[in-house]
Design a protein around this motif. Structure first.
Motif, PDB file in Angstrom:
ATOM      1  N   UNK A  22     -10.522  21.045 -96.869  1.00 53.13           N
ATOM      2  CA  UNK A  22     -11.961  21.414 -96.548  1.00 53.13           C
ATOM      3  C   UNK A  22     -12.173  21.328 -95.193  1.00 53.13           C
ATOM      4  N   UNK A  23     -11.478  20.535 -94.370  1.00 49.46           N
ATOM      5  CA  UNK A  23     -11.429  20.578 -92.920  1.00 49.46           C
ATOM      6  C   UNK A  23     -11.142  21.700 -92.442  1.00 49.46           C
ATOM      7  N   UNK A  24      -9.987  22.282 -92.900  1.00 46.55           N
ATOM      8  CA  UNK A  24      -9.321  23.354 -92.635  1.00 46.55           C
ATOM      9  C   UNK A  24     -10.097  24.642 -92.717  1.00 46.55           C
ATOM     10  N   UNK A  25     -10.696  24.806 -94.042  1.00 47.06           N
ATOM     11  CA  UNK A  25     -11.598  25.665 -94.339  1.00 47.06           C
ATOM     12  C   UNK A  25     -12.725  25.982 -93.565  1.00 47.06           C
ATOM     13  N   UNK A  26     -13.477  24.739 -93.400  1.00 47.88           N
ATOM     14  CA  UNK A  26     -14.517  24.606 -92.158  1.00 47.88           C
ATOM     15  C   UNK A  26     -14.214  25.151 -90.977  1.00 47.88           C
TER      16      UNK A  26
END
Length: 188
Positions: free
Chosen positions: A26-30
């Motif tokens: 999720x952090x990488x996607x953001x």
């Protein structure tokens, strides 16, 4: 970007480094979405990681031809989360797997060039359970096999935390014996 290619190489490096630092999908996607100014899904990030993963073995075994004059070693402590088989209810009463955390250390070898270029580069890394002598020896021996040696330009090895580890098991003891054997100076 190359023809028919969807992502730039720097984004691949970012996701690889992020996964190495145990960042969530999720952090990488953001981060990707902000950089591309477009939505990037979790599945896309996961598929990219699965494509990049086989290249990690190659990154840890390729010969290092441009040897840094100074190599500094350090350990970065992280908590890796994993899910268990136990199911629990979250705040919204949804069934979720219970998560557990484990502390690990990312052992890093950072190269510094003294030719005036100001170049710095992570030469190699390894995830370990502790900063014990055996874990450091594995990383250092792999660097040695890849060509990081005095005859190829290595002049000094060291650690920021050497003063804390001296006298105990770990990198400090190994570095003292390595410096003596290789006739290398200490990096502060």
């Amino acid at each position: 970007m190359e023809k028919y290619q969807r992502f730039w190489l720097d984004l691949d490096q970012q996701v690889l480094f992020g996964s190495g630092l145990c960042q969530s999908l999720r952090h990488l996607s953001q981060a990707w979405s902000a950089r591309l100014r477009s939505s990037v899904g979790l599945r896309t990030i996961n598929e990219r990681l699965n494509q990049i993963e086989p290249l990690l073995g190659q990154a840890h075994s390729e010969p290092i031809t441009d040897v840094a004059a100074r190599v500094q070693f350090d350990g970065i402590w992280l908590r890796v989360q994993s899910q268990t088989d136990t199911i629990k209810l979250d705040k919204r009463q949804r069934k979720r797997h219970q998560r557990t955390g484990k502390k690990v250390v990312l052992l890093v070898a950072l190269g510094f060039w003294t030719d005036g270029s100001g170049k710095r580069e992570i030469l190699d890394w390894q995830v370990a359970d502790s900063e014990g002598k055996e874990a450091w020896e594995t990383l250092v021996n792999r660097l040695w096999e890849r060509g990081v040696r005095p005859e190829n330009g290595l002049q000094a090895v060291g650690s920021r935390w050497l003063w804390r580890m001296r006298g105990g098991p770990g990198l400090g003891v190994w570095l003292d014996s390595a410096r003596a054997a290789l006739h290398l100076s200490q990096v502060a």
